[in-house]
Design a protein around this motif. Structure first.
Motif, PDB file in Angstrom:
ATOM      1  N   SER A   1       0.829  -1.209   0.000  1.00 40.48           N
ATOM      2  CA  SER A   1       0.000   0.000   0.000  1.00 40.48           C
ATOM      3  C   SER A   1       0.864   1.259   0.000  1.00 40.48           C
ATOM      4  CB  SER A   1      -0.964   0.003   1.194  1.00 40.48           C
ATOM      5  OG  SER A   1      -0.273   0.013   2.437  1.00 40.48           O
ATOM      6  N   SER A   2       2.031   1.177   0.616  1.00 48.33           N
ATOM      7  CA  SER A   2       2.949   2.313   0.603  1.00 48.33           C
ATOM      8  C   SER A   2       3.477   2.592  -0.792  1.00 48.33           C
ATOM      9  CB  SER A   2       4.118   2.044   1.561  1.00 48.33           C
ATOM     10  OG  SER A   2       5.039   3.113   1.547  1.00 48.33           O
ATOM     11  N   VAL A   3       3.722   1.531  -1.567  1.00 50.75           N
ATOM     12  CA  VAL A   3       4.181   1.713  -2.948  1.00 50.75           C
ATOM     13  C   VAL A   3       3.101   2.380  -3.776  1.00 50.75           C
ATOM     14  CG1 VAL A   3       5.031   0.543  -5.017  1.00 50.75           C
ATOM     15  CG2 VAL A   3       5.717  -0.281  -2.766  1.00 50.75           C
ATOM     16  N   ILE A   4       1.850   2.062  -3.500  1.00 45.31           N
ATOM     17  CA  ILE A   4       0.737   2.696  -4.221  1.00 45.31           C
ATOM     18  C   ILE A   4       0.603   4.159  -3.814  1.00 45.31           C
ATOM     19  CG2 ILE A   4      -1.770   2.616  -4.603  1.00 45.31           C
ATOM     20  CD1 ILE A   4      -1.584  -0.420  -4.210  1.00 45.31           C
ATOM     21  N   GLY A   5       1.081   4.502  -2.613  1.00 47.78           N
ATOM     22  CA  GLY A   5       1.103   5.922  -2.253  1.00 47.78           C
ATOM     23  C   GLY A   5       0.735   6.266  -0.835  1.00 47.78           C
ATOM     24  N   ILE A   6       0.119   5.333  -0.092  1.00 50.84           N
ATOM     25  CA  ILE A   6      -0.230   5.617   1.300  1.00 50.84           C
ATOM     26  C   ILE A   6      -0.182   4.308   2.079  1.00 50.84           C
ATOM     27  CG2 ILE A   6      -2.731   5.486   0.803  1.00 50.84           C
ATOM     28  CD1 ILE A   6      -3.035   7.675   3.030  1.00 50.84           C
ATOM     29  N   GLY A   7       0.723   4.224   3.030  1.00 47.13           N
ATOM     30  CA  GLY A   7       0.950   2.987   3.763  1.00 47.13           C
ATOM     31  C   GLY A   7      -0.047   2.814   4.899  1.00 47.13           C
ATOM     32  N   LEU A   8      -0.946   1.869   4.757  1.00 46.76           N
ATOM     33  CA  LEU A   8      -1.988   1.675   5.769  1.00 46.76           C
ATOM     34  C   LEU A   8      -1.419   1.342   7.152  1.00 46.76           C
ATOM     35  CD1 LEU A   8      -4.718  -0.249   3.737  1.00 46.76           C
ATOM     36  CD2 LEU A   8      -4.563   2.206   4.221  1.00 46.76           C
ATOM     37  N   PRO A   9      -0.452   0.419   7.278  1.00 47.95           N
ATOM     38  CA  PRO A   9       0.068   0.134   8.618  1.00 47.95           C
ATOM     39  C   PRO A   9       0.677   1.364   9.291  1.00 47.95           C
ATOM     40  CG  PRO A   9       0.712  -1.597   7.087  1.00 47.95           C
ATOM     41  CD  PRO A   9       0.138  -0.482   6.268  1.00 47.95           C
ATOM     42  N   LEU A  10       1.414   2.170   8.519  1.00 40.84           N
ATOM     43  CA  LEU A  10       2.011   3.368   9.107  1.00 40.84           C
ATOM     44  C   LEU A  10       0.956   4.401   9.452  1.00 40.84           C
ATOM     45  CD1 LEU A  10       4.341   5.081  10.014  1.00 40.84           C
ATOM     46  CD2 LEU A  10       4.742   5.753   7.631  1.00 40.84           C
ATOM     47  N   VAL A  11      -0.008   4.623   8.575  1.00 42.76           N
ATOM     48  CA  VAL A  11      -1.062   5.596   8.870  1.00 42.76           C
ATOM     49  C   VAL A  11      -1.839   5.186  10.120  1.00 42.76           C
ATOM     50  CG1 VAL A  11      -3.220   6.619   8.043  1.00 42.76           C
ATOM     51  CG2 VAL A  11      -1.262   6.433   6.511  1.00 42.76           C
ATOM     52  N   ARG A  12      -2.082   3.900  10.269  1.00 39.57           N
ATOM     53  CA  ARG A  12      -2.758   3.420  11.483  1.00 39.57           C
ATOM     54  C   ARG A  12      -1.965   3.820  12.731  1.00 39.57           C
ATOM     55  NH1 ARG A  12      -1.537  -0.959  14.482  1.00 39.57           N
ATOM     56  NH2 ARG A  12      -3.136  -1.726  15.923  1.00 39.57           N
ATOM     57  N   ARG A  13      -0.636   3.638  12.681  1.00 41.05           N
ATOM     58  CA  ARG A  13       0.188   3.993  13.846  1.00 41.05           C
ATOM     59  C   ARG A  13       0.197   5.499  14.076  1.00 41.05           C
ATOM     60  NH1 ARG A  13       5.424   5.466  14.402  1.00 41.05           N
ATOM     61  NH2 ARG A  13       6.151   4.730  12.366  1.00 41.05           N
ATOM     62  N   LEU A  14       0.318   6.271  13.006  1.00 40.77           N
ATOM     63  CA  LEU A  14       0.346   7.723  13.159  1.00 40.77           C
ATOM     64  C   LEU A  14      -0.987   8.258  13.677  1.00 40.77           C
ATOM     65  CD1 LEU A  14       2.296   8.756   9.924  1.00 40.77           C
ATOM     66  CD2 LEU A  14       3.185   8.445  12.247  1.00 40.77           C
ATOM     67  N   LEU A  15      -2.095   7.651  13.225  1.00 39.63           N
ATOM     68  CA  LEU A  15      -3.397   8.039  13.770  1.00 39.63           C
ATOM     69  C   LEU A  15      -3.436   7.792  15.269  1.00 39.63           C
ATOM     70  CD1 LEU A  15      -5.755   6.625  10.998  1.00 39.63           C
ATOM     71  CD2 LEU A  15      -5.467   9.044  11.576  1.00 39.63           C
ATOM     72  N   GLY A  16      -2.906   6.642  15.694  1.00 39.31           N
ATOM     73  CA  GLY A  16      -2.852   6.363  17.125  1.00 39.31           C
ATOM     74  C   GLY A  16      -2.025   7.386  17.880  1.00 39.31           C
ATOM     75  N   ASP A  17      -0.958   7.865  17.242  1.00 37.70           N
ATOM     76  CA  ASP A  17      -0.102   8.868  17.888  1.00 37.70           C
ATOM     77  C   ASP A  17      -0.821  10.195  18.110  1.00 37.70           C
ATOM     78  OD1 ASP A  17       1.972   7.054  17.940  1.00 37.70           O
ATOM     79  OD2 ASP A  17       3.010   7.882  16.176  1.00 37.70           O
ATOM     80  N   VAL A  18      -1.850  10.480  17.299  1.00 39.11           N
ATOM     81  CA  VAL A  18      -2.609  11.724  17.493  1.00 39.11           C
ATOM     82  C   VAL A  18      -3.958  11.456  18.165  1.00 39.11           C
ATOM     83  CG1 VAL A  18      -1.457  12.853  15.564  1.00 39.11           C
ATOM     84  CG2 VAL A  18      -3.654  11.709  15.180  1.00 39.11           C
ATOM     85  N   GLY A  19      -4.104  10.256  18.721  1.00 36.78           N
ATOM     86  CA  GLY A  19      -5.285   9.960  19.530  1.00 36.78           C
ATOM     87  C   GLY A  19      -6.484   9.435  18.790  1.00 36.78           C
ATOM     88  N   VAL A  20      -6.269   8.846  17.615  1.00 38.08           N
ATOM     89  CA  VAL A  20      -7.391   8.338  16.823  1.00 38.08           C
ATOM     90  C   VAL A  20      -7.198   6.839  16.577  1.00 38.08           C
ATOM     91  CG1 VAL A  20      -8.639   8.477  14.637  1.00 38.08           C
ATOM     92  CG2 VAL A  20      -7.716  10.557  15.677  1.00 38.08           C
ATOM     93  N   VAL A  21      -8.231   6.068  16.858  1.00 38.18           N
ATOM     94  CA  VAL A  21      -8.227   4.643  16.553  1.00 38.18           C
ATOM     95  C   VAL A  21      -8.790   4.473  15.147  1.00 38.18           C
ATOM     96  CG1 VAL A  21      -9.134   2.376  17.213  1.00 38.18           C
ATOM     97  CG2 VAL A  21      -8.526   4.040  18.976  1.00 38.18           C
ATOM     98  N   VAL A  22      -8.070   3.742  14.302  1.00 33.19           N
ATOM     99  CA  VAL A  22      -8.453   3.705  12.895  1.00 33.19           C
ATOM    100  C   VAL A  22      -9.869   3.183  12.680  1.00 33.19           C
ATOM    101  CG1 VAL A  22      -7.538   1.381  12.410  1.00 33.19           C
ATOM    102  CG2 VAL A  22      -7.638   3.088  10.580  1.00 33.19           C
ATOM    103  N   THR A  23     -10.328   2.284  13.535  1.00 37.83           N
ATOM    104  CA  THR A  23     -11.678   1.746  13.351  1.00 37.83           C
ATOM    105  C   THR A  23     -12.752   2.801  13.576  1.00 37.83           C
ATOM    106  OG1 THR A  23     -11.603   0.931  15.640  1.00 37.83           O
ATOM    107  CG2 THR A  23     -11.035  -0.632  13.895  1.00 37.83           C
ATOM    108  N   GLN A  24     -12.409   3.904  14.236  1.00 39.88           N
ATOM    109  CA  GLN A  24     -13.355   5.018  14.375  1.00 39.88           C
ATOM    110  C   GLN A  24     -13.677   5.647  13.018  1.00 39.88           C
ATOM    111  OE1 GLN A  24     -10.752   7.157  17.428  1.00 39.88           O
ATOM    112  NE2 GLN A  24     -12.790   7.761  18.088  1.00 39.88           N
ATOM    113  N   LEU A  25     -12.779   5.454  12.064  1.00 40.37           N
ATOM    114  CA  LEU A  25     -12.908   6.126  10.777  1.00 40.37           C
ATOM    115  C   LEU A  25     -13.604   5.287   9.717  1.00 40.37           C
ATOM    116  CD1 LEU A  25      -9.278   7.568  10.615  1.00 40.37           C
ATOM    117  CD2 LEU A  25     -11.328   8.675  11.524  1.00 40.37           C
ATOM    118  N   TRP A  26     -13.871   4.041  10.030  1.00 40.17           N
ATOM    119  CA  TRP A  26     -14.506   3.171   9.045  1.00 40.17           C
ATOM    120  C   TRP A  26     -15.947   3.604   8.762  1.00 40.17           C
ATOM    121  CZ3 TRP A  26     -12.878  -2.291  11.241  1.00 40.17           C
ATOM    122  CH2 TRP A  26     -11.508  -2.457  11.022  1.00 40.17           C
ATOM    123  N   VAL A  27     -16.332   3.551   7.495  1.00 44.45           N
ATOM    124  CA  VAL A  27     -17.680   3.837   7.004  1.00 44.45           C
ATOM    125  C   VAL A  27     -17.934   5.341   7.025  1.00 44.45           C
ATOM    126  CG1 VAL A  27     -20.136   3.407   7.205  1.00 44.45           C
ATOM    127  CG2 VAL A  27     -18.514   1.613   7.866  1.00 44.45           C
ATOM    128  N   GLY A  28     -18.360   5.883   5.844  1.00 44.06           N
ATOM    129  CA  GLY A  28     -18.567   7.317   5.710  1.00 44.06           C
ATOM    130  C   GLY A  28     -19.959   7.741   6.116  1.00 44.06           C
TER     131      GLY A  28
END
Length: 231
Positions: free
Chosen positions: A194-221
């Motif tokens: 996913s990082s090669v495509i342009g946005i690394g999901l595992p890293l974004v998940r960790r960075l979201l956690g660093d700013v106080g957001v759990v990635v599952t909070q963001l699922w479904v629009g």
């Protein structure tokens, strides 16, 4: 490009990129991002960095510049999402023989790059920056870089002519895509696809956690920002 939203109780997710590939990765992973294009002058940002800045530092600085430009614009516009959102900026470049390569932009440059890349491996570096915005203020930030080794095959002259003629490699970092026609010429990768495509999901998940957001909070629009929020 517009739309986007958030899950109940979670912040809005704003993607600071025009990349259809990044957007598709996030949608496939359960998000429905608001899309804003940063309009950052990437060359100017890179040129302003101190001499000797490491390649990882370059892509992270570009990612931060994009995220900050989008967050600042949203705050200035008093957009609804700035009550609570995360803004994500990304920048990808291919590191070949110690030199960072961005978008080739012209067929001539793309051809020269493939002459160097063919039959070899190179590192695709993607900088990520996540900004947390609450009540129209940036309250937290996290950034990092992923590196994935890409092993290229050697396309025939006719194959390379046909690939360059599609214009696909002209507007993408390193003159190739993993998820498009360029995938025919990638033997394998060592790292996060996913990082090669342009946005690394595992890293974004960790960075979201660093700013106080759990990635599952963001699922479904759900909640949307208007279609005027596209540039």
């Amino acid at each position: 490009m517009g739309g986007g939203g958030r899950a109940t109780g979670g912040p809005a997710f704003v993607l600071g990129s025009a990349s259809p590939a990044r957007l598709q990765v996030l949608r496939s992973a359960g998000l429905d991002p608001v899309v804003r294009v940063s309009q950052v002058d990437e060359d100017a940002v890179a040129d302003a960095l101190p001499a000797g800045t490491a390649p990882e530092g370059v892509v992270c600085a570009l990612a931060r510049a994009k995220a900050e430009a989008v967050a600042t614009a949203l705050i200035a516009e008093h957009a609804d999402v700035v009550a609570d959102c995360v803004v994500v900026g990304c920048d990808s470049m291919l590191l070949v023989d110690g030199e960072l390569q961005g978008k080739p932009l012209t067929p001539e440059v793309a051809r020269k790059r493939w002459a160097v890349m063919a039959g070899r491996s190179a590192d695709l570096l993607t900088g990520h920056c996540v900004l947390r915005v609450r009540d129209s203020r940036i309250v937290a930030e996290a950034s990092d870089c992923t590196g994935t080794t890409v092993h290229f095959t050697t396309p025939t002259a006719a194959e390379l002519d046909a690939y360059i003629a599609t214009a696909e490699p002209l507007q993408v970092a390193g003159a190739f895509t993993l998820d498009g026609r360029g995938g025919w010429f990638v033997d394998r990768i060592d790292g996060d696809p996913s990082s090669v495509i342009g946005i690394g999901l595992p890293l974004v998940r960790r960075l979201l956690g660093d700013v106080g957001v759990v990635v599952t909070q963001l699922w479904v629009g759900g909640t949307q920002l208007g279609s005027d929020a596209t540039r």
